[in-house]
Design an enzyme around this catalytic site. Sequence first.
Site, mmCIF file in Angstrom:
data_model
loop_
_atom_site.group_PDB
_atom_site.id
_atom_site.type_symbol
_atom_site.label_atom_id
_atom_site.label_comp_id
_atom_site.label_asym_id
_atom_site.label_seq_id
_atom_site.Cartn_x
_atom_site.Cartn_y
_atom_site.Cartn_z
ATOM 1 N N TYR A 1 -3.566 12.108 -86.549
ATOM 2 C CA TYR A 1 -3.212 11.576 -85.237
ATOM 3 C C TYR A 1 -2.770 12.588 -84.189
ATOM 4 O O TYR A 1 -3.196 12.524 -83.044
ATOM 5 C CB TYR A 1 -2.117 10.511 -85.446
ATOM 6 C CG TYR A 1 -1.422 10.100 -84.188
ATOM 7 C CD1 TYR A 1 -2.084 9.356 -83.220
ATOM 8 C CD2 TYR A 1 -0.102 10.469 -83.959
ATOM 9 C CE1 TYR A 1 -1.444 8.987 -82.048
ATOM 10 C CE2 TYR A 1 0.544 10.100 -82.780
ATOM 11 C CZ TYR A 1 -0.129 9.367 -81.836
ATOM 12 O OH TYR A 1 0.488 9.015 -80.685
ATOM 13 N N ASN B 1 9.022 24.406 -83.014
ATOM 14 C CA ASN B 1 8.400 23.115 -83.315
ATOM 15 C C ASN B 1 8.758 22.772 -84.747
ATOM 16 O O ASN B 1 8.511 23.565 -85.658
ATOM 17 C CB ASN B 1 6.873 23.217 -83.162
ATOM 18 C CG ASN B 1 6.183 21.916 -83.543
ATOM 19 O OD1 ASN B 1 6.740 20.840 -83.404
ATOM 20 N ND2 ASN B 1 4.961 22.028 -84.020
ATOM 21 N N GLY B 2 9.356 21.598 -84.948
ATOM 22 C CA GLY B 2 9.719 21.183 -86.306
ATOM 23 C C GLY B 2 11.118 20.624 -86.341
ATOM 24 O O GLY B 2 11.670 20.224 -85.317
#
Length: 473
Positions: free
Chosen positions: A252, A112-113
């Site tokens: 968010y 992830n990233g």
Amino acid sequence: MLAELRGLNEECGVFGIWGHPDPAPISYYGLHALQHRGQEGAGIVVTDGKFLRAVKGEGLVNDVFSNGKLEKLDGKAAIAHVRYATAGGSGIENVQPLLFNSTTGSLAIAHNGNIVNAVHLKRNLEKQGSIFQTTSDTEVLAHLLKKSHHTSLEERAKQALKLLEGAFAFIILTEDTMMVAQDPHGMRPLSLGKLGDAWVVASETSAFDLIGAEVIRSVEPGELIIINDKGLRSERFSEPAERAICTMEYVYFSRPDSDIDGINIHMARKRLGKQLAKEIQVEADVVTGVPDSSISAAIGFSEASGIPYEMGLIKNRYVGRTFIQPSQDLRERGVKMKLSPVRQVVHGKRVVMVDDSIVRGTTSKRIVKMLKEAGAKEVHVVISSPPLKSPCFYGIDISTDEELIASNNSVEEMRELIGADSLSFLSVEGMVQAIGRTDEGKNCGHCLACFTGEYPTSISPNTVLPHEKELVR
Ligand code: SF4
């Protein structure tokens, strides 16, 4: 808000488990709790100690693992991934975990990233003979691991990870070891937990709650965790740099029931709403939030302002993903399919519409119009974060500067464009204070780059945005 309607998308969610008799079903449930982080593809790779086996596919977790596919995945450990595919990078070859087989053993990687120096590293590797199978920056790590002269996997991982710049939360699986790594700035959330005797790792703690695991701690910046049948060891591949966790995770992306470094997301969003009410003055009859991610901030705003909270907008459940529609008319219908105003709540009222962010402004404009058509006398849009002015290079598909409404327009111009009676944003200082991190350093442990344009890592001319990856193939 509704991510797919506005060009603001999380890139991925990762999950891993070591030392459990049912690693694939547990991973499946873990992925369900991370589904909001990516809906375009999912995969699980399992080891039984001798071989790695994968099931991957495009689509939602439920669809990818339907028809008994999990039954093929017996083993003692697994890593798993949900993916949001960027514009040019969709396709089964990019669905993770990526799996590499060679005569010296197999390797699976979930990431992830976004690695900001991936293009540079990839060009160097290609000059040395590497052939890439995907457009994913994740594959760079696999080639670096393979190229290293060290004999132990752990030393190879340390050497390879040191070369990477950017945001990364990695889970790596071989036949007999799981490794977990977090970039030196700790930009993406990654937590370690326990499920009985098994170790679990996930992008969000909500995955632990779903499988009944206990949260142990966050994976630390620059940390490399090695887990195998001998137990768990924590090493470092780098000294921690100044912490720069993605602020948009609090604002968010993350689920309200997740915690990042002990701070609950719902509570942080409520404080953002409260802070907003302290910073601005607005005369109104009712406060409503754009579901789902803005509800917490709307409740906070209502509590602090004394204006009653009402459910003025509802999300239509069970609506499948609407892909980008070619015509304006169909796009408008797409929003209407997903959101509906509650006429009895907004008719004749001055409405405060709380949202967490504005990217292009097109969705805000449609929701304002929808509320006015339902009879709202005034619509005051209040945003529980500062204006998004700069693109993200760290794995969030925030559009280029040209597409970001706030990078080209004043607040007054934006207000006019979205058709609201007033438009207000939270200050950067107010946002940082409300979230409540207490790290040292001027940003209190936050990455604020999309708000301030100050990036925590170097950004070279070779750096590509997530949706530009296909271009560098
Ligand atoms: S630039 Fe914005 S979206 Fe990207 S990591 Fe930083 S805070 Fe998160």
